[in-house]
Enzyme design. Structure first.
Site, PDB file in Angstrom:
ATOM      1  N   ASP A  74       0.933  -1.313  -0.022  1.00  0.00           N
ATOM      2  CA  ASP A  74      -0.032  -0.021  -0.101  1.00  0.00           C
ATOM      3  C   ASP A  74       0.988   1.251   0.086  1.00  0.00           C
ATOM      4  OD1 ASP A  74      -2.955   0.822   0.298  1.00  0.00           O
ATOM      5  OD2 ASP A  74      -2.162   2.240   1.606  1.00  0.00           O
TER       6      ASP A  74
HETATM    7  C1  LIG Z   1       2.786   9.041  -5.408  1.00  0.00           C
HETATM    8  C2  LIG Z   1       2.383   7.868  -6.661  1.00  0.00           C
HETATM    9  C3  LIG Z   1       1.632   7.075  -6.351  1.00  0.00           C
HETATM   10  N1  LIG Z   1       1.482   5.804  -7.364  1.00  0.00           N
HETATM   11  C4  LIG Z   1       0.258   4.689  -7.193  1.00  0.00           C
HETATM   12  C5  LIG Z   1       1.166   3.446  -6.478  1.00  0.00           C
HETATM   13  C6  LIG Z   1      -0.126   2.950  -6.182  1.00  0.00           C
HETATM   14  O1  LIG Z   1      -0.651   1.858  -7.122  1.00  0.00           O
HETATM   15  C7  LIG Z   1      -1.303   3.829  -5.908  1.00  0.00           C
HETATM   16  C8  LIG Z   1      -1.898   4.157  -4.606  1.00  0.00           C
HETATM   17  O2  LIG Z   1      -2.826   3.242  -4.442  1.00  0.00           O
HETATM   18  P1  LIG Z   1      -2.661   1.670  -3.414  1.00  0.00           P
HETATM   19  O3  LIG Z   1      -3.994   1.765  -2.805  1.00  0.00           O
HETATM   20  O4  LIG Z   1      -1.570   1.739  -2.903  1.00  0.00           O
HETATM   21  O5  LIG Z   1      -2.693   0.740  -4.630  1.00  0.00           O
HETATM   22  P2  LIG Z   1      -3.566   0.073  -5.982  1.00  0.00           P
HETATM   23  O6  LIG Z   1      -5.048   0.668  -5.425  1.00  0.00           O
HETATM   24  O7  LIG Z   1      -3.210   1.017  -7.127  1.00  0.00           O
HETATM   25  O8  LIG Z   1      -3.563  -1.186  -5.998  1.00  0.00           O
HETATM   26  P3  LIG Z   1      -3.880  -2.411  -4.827  1.00  0.00           P
HETATM   27  O9  LIG Z   1      -4.316  -1.959  -3.567  1.00  0.00           O
HETATM   28  O10 LIG Z   1      -4.793  -3.443  -5.731  1.00  0.00           O
HETATM   29  O11 LIG Z   1      -2.680  -2.965  -4.723  1.00  0.00           O
HETATM   30  O12 LIG Z   1      -0.648   5.023  -6.592  1.00  0.00           O
HETATM   31  C9  LIG Z   1       2.077   6.094  -8.488  1.00  0.00           C
HETATM   32  O13 LIG Z   1       1.882   4.938  -9.542  1.00  0.00           O
HETATM   33  N2  LIG Z   1       3.078   7.104  -8.656  1.00  0.00           N
HETATM   34  C10 LIG Z   1       3.363   7.976  -7.734  1.00  0.00           C
HETATM   35  O14 LIG Z   1       4.139   8.633  -7.827  1.00  0.00           O
END
Ligand SMILES: Cc1cn([C@H]2C[C@H](O)[C@@H](COP(=O)(O)OP(=O)(O)OP(=O)(O)O)O2)c(=O)[nH]c1=O
Length: 199
Positions: A74
């Site tokens: 997460d």
């Molecule tokens: C800050 C930042 C976040 N992110 C993404 C990472 C995570 O995928 C998302 C945060 O949400 P999460 O809830 O961590 O993950 P998700 O919903 O994408 O996937 P799952 O819960 O099924 O594992 O934001 C980027 O891709 N680049 C960035 O610079």
């Protein structure tokens, strides 16, 4: 000629294509088992405890779907002690980016892996320095579609790279999975990496 197809040694409890790609980049092919958990923070819950709890809950939920070791993760953006998740809509995304504009914030990513060694987890904090972003840029950025599924409403690996002056910490953690710490956990669970190393 023999077709040498390796079977996945890890289940990824995530719908995030970034996490699958990051694992593939260190030679780990996965079986994908997205899970649905309640991601609401508890009252007064510190941000690092929050992301670690969600990573463990995702791994635990995945372990009901697969016999393989399971990885959950997460990511949250933390600014002024406030946890910023994914934007609900354009207004929310703009509000988050305005609060990050011209300032320093932290990105917290937790990773948890269940397996023969039990539940192991790690949490990584990265400091991100963002330049000032004008309201017109924020509106234009939303229109690209990139911010919608990203914590804090931006993607460092995408178009938002032009907003990021520098980071201190782990780039892969900001994108969604701290690869150094993940490799350590996978090795301890006996999941092979590109070099065949297992713990
Ligand atoms: C800050 C930042 C976040 N992110 C993404 C990472 C995570 O995928 C998302 C945060 O949400 P999460 O809830 O961590 O993950 P998700 O919903 O994408 O996937 P799952 O819960 O099924 O594992 O934001 C980027 O891709 N680049 C960035 O610079």
């Amino acid at each position: 000629m023999t077709d040498v197809t390796t079977l996945p040694a890890l289940c990824l409890a995530s719908a995030s294509p970034r996490r699958r790609e990051l694992l593939a980049s260190i030679g780990v092919d996965v079986e994908v088992c997205p899970v649905d958990i309640d991601e609401a923070p508890r009252a007064g819950e510190p941000a690092d405890a929050y992301v670690s709890r969600l990573a463990r809950e995702k791994a635990h939920a995945g372990s009901r779907l697969s016999a393989l070791p399971v990885l959950g993760s997460d990511t949250a953006v933390v600014c002024d002690g406030e946890i910023l998740g994914k934007p609900h809509d354009q207004h929310h995304a703009a509000e988050m980016l305005r609060s990050l504009s011209g300032r320093v914030h932290r990105v917290l990513t937790a990773v948890a892996v269940t397996g023969p060694a039990g539940m192991l987890d790690a949490c990584v904090a990265t400091r991100v320095v963002m330049r000032e972003i004008a309201d017109q840029e924020i509106a234009a950025y939303w229109a690209t579609g990139e911010p919608a599924d990203k914590a804090g409403g931006y993607a460092i690996q995408g178009l938002a790279a032009i907003f990021i002056e520098r980071i201190e910490g782990s780039h892969s953690a900001v994108v969604g999975l701290p690869l150094y710490e993940t490799a350590m956990l996978l090795s301890r669970q006996g999941v092979p990496l590109w070099n065949g190393a297992v713990g």
